[in-house]
Design a protein around this motif. Structure first.
Motif, PDB file in Angstrom:
ATOM      1  N   ASP A 110      30.604  17.258  12.512  1.00 39.34           N
ATOM      2  CA  ASP A 110      30.580  15.793  12.505  1.00 39.34           C
ATOM      3  C   ASP A 110      29.191  15.235  12.223  1.00 39.34           C
ATOM      4  N   PHE A 111      28.164  16.052  12.360  1.00 42.81           N
ATOM      5  CA  PHE A 111      26.796  15.596  12.134  1.00 42.81           C
ATOM      6  C   PHE A 111      26.182  16.227  10.893  1.00 42.81           C
ATOM      7  N   GLN A 112      27.026  16.824  10.073  1.00 43.35           N
ATOM      8  CA  GLN A 112      26.526  17.435   8.855  1.00 43.35           C
ATOM      9  C   GLN A 112      25.918  16.368   7.938  1.00 43.35           C
ATOM     10  N   TYR A 113      24.872  16.737   7.224  1.00 43.99           N
ATOM     11  CA  TYR A 113      24.120  15.871   6.302  1.00 43.99           C
ATOM     12  C   TYR A 113      23.181  14.918   7.032  1.00 43.99           C
ATOM     13  N   GLU A 114      23.105  15.018   8.364  1.00 43.76           N
ATOM     14  CA  GLU A 114      22.167  14.203   9.114  1.00 43.76           C
ATOM     15  C   GLU A 114      20.996  15.069   9.569  1.00 43.76           C
ATOM     16  N   LYS A 115      19.792  14.498   9.545  1.00 48.74           N
ATOM     17  CA  LYS A 115      18.616  15.246   9.969  1.00 48.74           C
ATOM     18  C   LYS A 115      18.661  15.488  11.470  1.00 48.74           C
ATOM     19  N   PHE A 116      19.131  14.495  12.212  1.00 49.98           N
ATOM     20  CA  PHE A 116      19.284  14.620  13.658  1.00 49.98           C
ATOM     21  C   PHE A 116      20.699  14.193  14.036  1.00 49.98           C
ATOM     22  N   ALA A 117      21.261  14.871  15.003  1.00 50.12           N
ATOM     23  CA  ALA A 117      22.588  14.495  15.490  1.00 50.12           C
ATOM     24  C   ALA A 117      22.473  13.214  16.306  1.00 50.12           C
ATOM     25  N   GLN A 118      23.196  12.176  15.898  1.00 46.29           N
ATOM     26  CA  GLN A 118      23.118  10.878  16.576  1.00 46.29           C
ATOM     27  C   GLN A 118      24.072  10.874  17.778  1.00 46.29           C
ATOM     28  N   ILE A 119      23.764  11.721  18.738  1.00 44.39           N
ATOM     29  CA  ILE A 119      24.638  11.842  19.913  1.00 44.39           C
ATOM     30  C   ILE A 119      24.621  10.563  20.746  1.00 44.39           C
ATOM     31  N   GLY A 120      23.460   9.942  20.861  1.00 46.20           N
ATOM     32  CA  GLY A 120      23.360   8.690  21.602  1.00 46.20           C
ATOM     33  C   GLY A 120      22.804   8.864  23.003  1.00 46.20           C
ATOM     34  N   VAL A 121      22.462   7.750  23.614  1.00 45.40           N
ATOM     35  CA  VAL A 121      21.857   7.753  24.942  1.00 45.40           C
ATOM     36  C   VAL A 121      22.820   7.207  25.988  1.00 45.40           C
ATOM     37  N   THR A 122      23.367   6.018  25.757  1.00 42.86           N
ATOM     38  CA  THR A 122      24.293   5.408  26.712  1.00 42.86           C
ATOM     39  C   THR A 122      25.481   4.800  25.967  1.00 42.86           C
ATOM     40  N   ARG A 123      26.490   4.423  26.720  1.00 46.20           N
ATOM     41  CA  ARG A 123      27.638   3.733  26.145  1.00 46.20           C
ATOM     42  C   ARG A 123      27.644   2.283  26.600  1.00 46.20           C
ATOM     43  N   PHE A 124      26.527   1.643  26.365  1.00 46.27           N
ATOM     44  CA  PHE A 124      26.470   0.202  26.634  1.00 46.27           C
ATOM     45  C   PHE A 124      27.439  -0.505  25.700  1.00 46.27           C
ATOM     46  N   GLY A 125      27.572   0.029  24.492  1.00 47.41           N
ATOM     47  CA  GLY A 125      28.576  -0.408  23.533  1.00 47.41           C
ATOM     48  C   GLY A 125      29.570   0.727  23.346  1.00 47.41           C
ATOM     49  N   PRO A 126      30.655   0.506  22.631  1.00 49.47           N
ATOM     50  CA  PRO A 126      31.670   1.544  22.464  1.00 49.47           C
ATOM     51  C   PRO A 126      31.166   2.739  21.662  1.00 49.47           C
ATOM     52  N   ASP A 127      31.803   3.876  21.870  1.00 50.62           N
ATOM     53  CA  ASP A 127      31.486   5.065  21.090  1.00 50.62           C
ATOM     54  C   ASP A 127      31.866   4.814  19.631  1.00 50.62           C
ATOM     55  N   LEU A 128      31.055   5.350  18.711  1.00 54.93           N
ATOM     56  CA  LEU A 128      31.258   5.077  17.286  1.00 54.93           C
ATOM     57  C   LEU A 128      31.782   6.286  16.511  1.00 54.93           C
ATOM     58  N   SER A 129      32.221   7.330  17.214  1.00 58.99           N
ATOM     59  CA  SER A 129      32.657   8.544  16.533  1.00 58.99           C
ATOM     60  C   SER A 129      33.709   8.291  15.466  1.00 58.99           C
ATOM     61  N   ASN A 130      34.593   7.347  15.723  1.00 58.72           N
ATOM     62  CA  ASN A 130      35.692   7.068  14.796  1.00 58.72           C
ATOM     63  C   ASN A 130      35.640   5.628  14.301  1.00 58.72           C
ATOM     64  N   LEU A 131      34.421   5.068  14.232  1.00 63.15           N
ATOM     65  CA  LEU A 131      34.279   3.651  13.895  1.00 63.15           C
ATOM     66  C   LEU A 131      34.838   3.319  12.514  1.00 63.15           C
ATOM     67  N   GLY A 132      34.582   4.181  11.533  1.00 64.53           N
ATOM     68  CA  GLY A 132      35.062   3.894  10.180  1.00 64.53           C
ATOM     69  C   GLY A 132      36.556   3.679  10.133  1.00 64.53           C
ATOM     70  N   ARG A 133      37.287   4.544  10.795  1.00 62.81           N
ATOM     71  CA  ARG A 133      38.745   4.407  10.843  1.00 62.81           C
ATOM     72  C   ARG A 133      39.149   3.196  11.668  1.00 62.81           C
ATOM     73  N   ARG A 134      38.432   2.938  12.764  1.00 64.20           N
ATOM     74  CA  ARG A 134      38.782   1.826  13.651  1.00 64.20           C
ATOM     75  C   ARG A 134      38.590   0.491  12.943  1.00 64.20           C
ATOM     76  N   VAL A 135      37.516   0.366  12.179  1.00 67.00           N
ATOM     77  CA  VAL A 135      37.275  -0.875  11.445  1.00 67.00           C
ATOM     78  C   VAL A 135      38.382  -1.099  10.424  1.00 67.00           C
ATOM     79  N   GLU A 136      38.750  -0.055   9.702  1.00 66.79           N
ATOM     80  CA  GLU A 136      39.765  -0.174   8.662  1.00 66.79           C
ATOM     81  C   GLU A 136      41.130  -0.558   9.218  1.00 66.79           C
ATOM     82  N   THR A 137      41.509   0.021  10.355  1.00 66.28           N
ATOM     83  CA  THR A 137      42.862  -0.187  10.874  1.00 66.28           C
ATOM     84  C   THR A 137      42.987  -1.330  11.870  1.00 66.28           C
TER      85      THR A 137
END
Length: 235
Positions: A110-137
């Motif tokens: 899931d982090f391929q092609y990224e220099k650093f894995a954007q795992i994140g620090v906190t969930r002050f906002g929602p998790d974005l793992s599936n944001l692309g699909r969520r925005v579309e649907t």
């Protein structure tokens, strides 16, 4: 115990932990090898290649520069560590339209092609793992997903159902320019400060949105990579 043996023991204690927790995973994940679908266990054949399209590397840099990782994670935890997998659209779809359950936890691909894995620090906002699909649907609701994200980045609280959003505005990723002939199809639905001008995304905004839309969990992974215990039993 001598001071020398104390220092050597202390160094070994931290050094071995650092070796196996940091160094070994780094070298294993920097050069991921394809995982094969198993006959009789998986519904597909061949090797697994993650579906990822968009300006991933450039967009990931913009994402990091603007501190998005401080409020958003990109980690769908295993079921033993949390209930992420069954939060609506977080870890995939219960039905991808073809009767296939694509829900899964995060893996290294899931982090391929990224220099650093954007795992994140906190969930002050929602998790974005599936944001692309969520925005579309869900969010764009038939409109252009990129346009929805541009509007959200420019003014996160413009939509009636998002008046309580804590997301800061990223207006500096946009620019106002004079309308040349017909308005741009990328122009935001907000008034510019001067008449005859329009608000359009900069190249950095386009890279960020392209990256965000690439965040999708809608591909089927080999069973050997899916560690969710009996996920089909939970509805």
């Amino acid at each position: 115990m001598t001071f020398r043996s104390f220092v050597l023991g202390l160094s070994a204690s931290f050094g071995i932990a650092w070796l196996f927790v940091v160094v070994v995973p780094f070298f294993k994940m920097r050069d991921l090898q394809p995982v094969t679908f198993k006959e009789g266990l998986d519904t597909k054949e061949g090797n697994y290649f993650p579906k990822r399209s968009g300006r991933v590397a450039n967009g990931a840099a913009v994402y990091a520069e603007n501190g998005c990782y401080l409020c958003h994670t990109q980690v769908v935890r295993p079921t033993y560590a949390g209930n992420d997998l069954y939060r609506a659209d977080w870890g995939g779809l219960k039905d991808n339209g073809e009767g296939v359950d694509t829900r899964r936890e995060t893996n290294a691909f899931d982090f391929q092609y990224e220099k650093f894995a954007q795992i994140g620090v906190t969930r002050f906002g929602p998790d974005l793992s599936n944001l692309g699909r969520r925005v579309e649907t869900n969010y764009a609701k038939g409109s252009d997903p990129a346009a929805w994200l541009y509007a959200h980045l420019y003014n996160p609280r413009a939509a009636v159902d998002r008046r309580q959003s804590a997301c800061p505005s990223f207006r500096y990723l946009f620019e106002e320019r004079k309308v040349q002939g017909a308005p741009s199809n990328e122009a935001l639905p907000f008034p510019a400060s001067k008449e005859g001008e329009e608000i359009v995304p900069t190249s950095a905004a386009k890279e960020l949105v392209s990256y965000l839309l690439s965040l999708k969990k809608d591909d089927v992974v080999p069973a050997s990579m899916n560690f969710s215990p009996k996920k089909g039993e939970k509805k």
